[in-house]
Design an enzyme around this catalytic site. Structure first.
Site, PDB file in Angstrom:
ATOM      1  N   GLN A   1      32.995  98.742  54.819  1.00  0.00           N
ATOM      2  CA  GLN A   1      32.235  98.020  55.841  1.00  0.00           C
ATOM      3  C   GLN A   1      31.638  98.938  56.895  1.00  0.00           C
ATOM      4  O   GLN A   1      30.739  98.540  57.632  1.00  0.00           O
ATOM      5  CB  GLN A   1      33.123  96.966  56.516  1.00  0.00           C
ATOM      6  CG  GLN A   1      33.553  95.849  55.570  1.00  0.00           C
ATOM      7  CD  GLN A   1      34.511  94.900  56.227  1.00  0.00           C
ATOM      8  OE1 GLN A   1      35.720  95.147  56.255  1.00  0.00           O
ATOM      9  NE2 GLN A   1      34.006  93.818  56.787  1.00  0.00           N
TER      10      GLN A   1
ATOM     11  N   HIS B   1      36.541  94.302  49.193  1.00  0.00           N
ATOM     12  CA  HIS B   1      35.506  95.155  49.817  1.00  0.00           C
ATOM     13  C   HIS B   1      35.474  96.525  49.135  1.00  0.00           C
ATOM     14  O   HIS B   1      34.400  97.096  48.903  1.00  0.00           O
ATOM     15  CB  HIS B   1      35.779  95.352  51.304  1.00  0.00           C
ATOM     16  CG  HIS B   1      35.262  94.263  52.197  1.00  0.00           C
ATOM     17  ND1 HIS B   1      33.944  93.865  52.204  1.00  0.00           N
ATOM     18  CD2 HIS B   1      35.880  93.495  53.136  1.00  0.00           C
ATOM     19  CE1 HIS B   1      33.773  92.905  53.099  1.00  0.00           C
ATOM     20  NE2 HIS B   1      34.938  92.657  53.679  1.00  0.00           N
TER      21      HIS B   1
ATOM     22  N   CYS C   1      34.460  87.060  57.731  1.00  0.00           N
ATOM     23  CA  CYS C   1      34.234  88.478  57.418  1.00  0.00           C
ATOM     24  C   CYS C   1      33.384  89.082  58.530  1.00  0.00           C
ATOM     25  O   CYS C   1      32.364  88.496  58.916  1.00  0.00           O
ATOM     26  CB  CYS C   1      33.516  88.602  56.069  1.00  0.00           C
ATOM     27  SG  CYS C   1      33.244  90.315  55.561  1.00  0.00           S
ATOM     28  N   LEU C   2      33.801  90.241  59.013  1.00  0.00           N
ATOM     29  CA  LEU C   2      33.034  90.899  60.078  1.00  0.00           C
ATOM     30  C   LEU C   2      31.654  91.329  59.583  1.00  0.00           C
ATOM     31  O   LEU C   2      30.751  91.550  60.381  1.00  0.00           O
ATOM     32  CB  LEU C   2      33.812  92.110  60.611  1.00  0.00           C
ATOM     33  CG  LEU C   2      35.181  91.775  61.237  1.00  0.00           C
ATOM     34  CD1 LEU C   2      35.911  93.054  61.629  1.00  0.00           C
ATOM     35  CD2 LEU C   2      35.036  90.851  62.441  1.00  0.00           C
TER      36      LEU C   2
ATOM     37  N   GLY D   1      41.221  92.621  59.867  1.00  0.00           N
ATOM     38  CA  GLY D   1      41.191  93.653  58.837  1.00  0.00           C
ATOM     39  C   GLY D   1      39.839  94.337  58.835  1.00  0.00           C
ATOM     40  O   GLY D   1      38.858  93.828  59.404  1.00  0.00           O
TER      41      GLY D   1
ATOM     42  N   HIS E   1      41.211  90.144  50.407  1.00  0.00           N
ATOM     43  CA  HIS E   1      39.831  90.189  50.926  1.00  0.00           C
ATOM     44  C   HIS E   1      39.393  91.644  51.116  1.00  0.00           C
ATOM     45  O   HIS E   1      38.289  92.036  50.711  1.00  0.00           O
ATOM     46  CB  HIS E   1      39.796  89.400  52.249  1.00  0.00           C
ATOM     47  CG  HIS E   1      38.496  89.422  52.974  1.00  0.00           C
ATOM     48  ND1 HIS E   1      37.706  88.305  53.126  1.00  0.00           N
ATOM     49  CD2 HIS E   1      37.835  90.425  53.630  1.00  0.00           C
ATOM     50  CE1 HIS E   1      36.626  88.621  53.826  1.00  0.00           C
ATOM     51  NE2 HIS E   1      36.684  89.900  54.148  1.00  0.00           N
ATOM     52  N   GLU E   2      40.259  92.456  51.738  1.00  0.00           N
ATOM     53  CA  GLU E   2      39.892  93.857  52.020  1.00  0.00           C
ATOM     54  C   GLU E   2      39.813  94.674  50.734  1.00  0.00           C
ATOM     55  O   GLU E   2      38.939  95.545  50.596  1.00  0.00           O
ATOM     56  CB  GLU E   2      40.891  94.491  52.999  1.00  0.00           C
ATOM     57  CG  GLU E   2      41.033  93.796  54.340  1.00  0.00           C
ATOM     58  CD  GLU E   2      39.741  93.540  55.064  1.00  0.00           C
ATOM     59  OE1 GLU E   2      38.760  94.268  54.839  1.00  0.00           O
ATOM     60  OE2 GLU E   2      39.701  92.577  55.849  1.00  0.00           O
TER      61      GLU E   2
HETATM   62  O1  K1U Z   1      37.064  92.128  56.247  1.00  0.00           O
HETATM   63  C1  K1U Z   1      36.733  91.682  57.327  1.00  0.00           C
HETATM   64  O2  K1U Z   1      35.577  91.574  57.607  1.00  0.00           O
HETATM   65  C2  K1U Z   1      37.776  91.235  58.312  1.00  0.00           C
HETATM   66  C3  K1U Z   1      38.110  89.768  58.199  1.00  0.00           C
HETATM   67  C4  K1U Z   1      39.421  89.617  57.490  1.00  0.00           C
HETATM   68  C5  K1U Z   1      39.786  88.253  57.026  1.00  0.00           C
HETATM   69  C6  K1U Z   1      39.856  87.173  57.875  1.00  0.00           C
HETATM   70  C7  K1U Z   1      40.228  85.925  57.415  1.00  0.00           C
HETATM   71  C8  K1U Z   1      40.563  85.762  56.100  1.00  0.00           C
HETATM   72  C9  K1U Z   1      40.474  86.832  55.256  1.00  0.00           C
HETATM   73  C10 K1U Z   1      40.106  88.084  55.726  1.00  0.00           C
HETATM   74  C11 K1U Z   1      38.210  89.217  59.598  1.00  0.00           C
HETATM   75  O3  K1U Z   1      38.964  89.660  60.388  1.00  0.00           O
HETATM   76  S1  K1U Z   1      37.157  87.943  59.996  1.00  0.00           S
HETATM   77  C12 K1U Z   1      37.586  87.653  61.687  1.00  0.00           C
HETATM   78  C13 K1U Z   1      38.101  86.347  61.946  1.00  0.00           C
HETATM   79  O4  K1U Z   1      37.311  85.610  62.340  1.00  0.00           O
HETATM   80  C14 K1U Z   1      39.478  85.892  61.730  1.00  0.00           C
HETATM   81  C15 K1U Z   1      40.471  86.351  62.547  1.00  0.00           C
HETATM   82  C16 K1U Z   1      41.756  85.839  62.398  1.00  0.00           C
HETATM   83  C17 K1U Z   1      42.055  84.903  61.428  1.00  0.00           C
HETATM   84  C18 K1U Z   1      41.043  84.450  60.622  1.00  0.00           C
HETATM   85  C19 K1U Z   1      39.753  84.924  60.792  1.00  0.00           C
HETATM   86 ZN    ZN Z   2      35.281  91.170  55.051  1.00  0.00          ZN
END
Ligand code: K1U
Ligand code: ZN
Length: 169
Positions: free
Chosen positions: A51, A138, A92-93, A46, A134-135
């Site tokens: 961000q 943000h 979170c990125l 996401g 989560h998004e």
């Molecule tokens: O908002 C963001 O920074 C994106 C975030 C979204 C998110 C991941 C996990 C739980 C809630 C929200 C990410 O994509 S973090 C990337 C990551 O490491 C991940 C990818 C797949 C599943 C879980 C984490």
């Molecule tokens: Zn995030």
């Protein structure tokens, strides 16, 4: 298309409150394409416009393994949230390398415009429900580390600032 720089915690711009998208026009469609490219490149599931330092209510998501189920949420509103809550590990990125448990509604219903400006209703549970919440945080200027204890949050802040200082060297 373009890769966009992602703001990193504790950048104060991550705490700005996003404003509604006024029109799903060519500018927003280009932004959506750039956000998907940026999210896929960073291996995220996401990305919220906040961000990438754009303070408009726009989210892109793809939780599929094959990375072929893009979802666009413009001006999203939660219309229903389950009473049941669940703790899930989140990343979170904007806080690279940090994962911790956050309690969220197990399921949510969301009303939003899609990338063509059409109103959609999404009934989400599991990872999609977690990612949407989560998004949407943000867009309100909230980063998931704010759910953690002040001690954990301060440790994360110190670690991020150190990593950012070393990157600049
Ligand atoms: O908002 C963001 O920074 C994106 C975030 C979204 C998110 C991941 C996990 C739980 C809630 C929200 C990410 O994509 S973090 C990337 C990551 O490491 C991940 C990818 C797949 C599943 C879980 C984490
Ligand atoms: Zn995030």
């Amino acid at each position: 298309m373009a890769l966009l720089p992602i703001l990193c915690f504790p950048d104060p711009r991550l705490h700005k409150v996003a404003q509604p998208v006024q029109a799903v026009d060519a500018r927003i469609k280009t932004l959506i394409a750039d956000m998907f490219e940026t999210m896929y490149h960073a291996h995220g599931i996401g990305l919220a416009a906040t961000q990438i330092d754009v303070h408009e209510r726009l989210i892109v998501i793809d939780i599929s393994e094959e990375r072929d189920q893009p979802l666009v949420l413009i001006n999203p509103e939660i219309t229903w949230a389950s009473a049941e809550m669940k703790v899930n590990d989140e990343g979170c990125l904007s806080v690279p390398g940090i994962y911790d448990g956050v309690e969220r509604h197990e399921a949510v219903h969301v009303r939003a415009l899609d990338g063509e400006g059409q109103m959609r209703v999404i009934e989400a549970d599991g990872l999609l429900a977690v990612c949407i919440q989560h998004e949407m945080d943000h867009l309100l200027g909230k980063v998931f580390v704010e759910y953690l204890s002040p001690l954990k949050r301060n440790r994360i802040k110190t670690k991020m600032l150190k990593a950012q200082r070393e990157e600049r060297r």
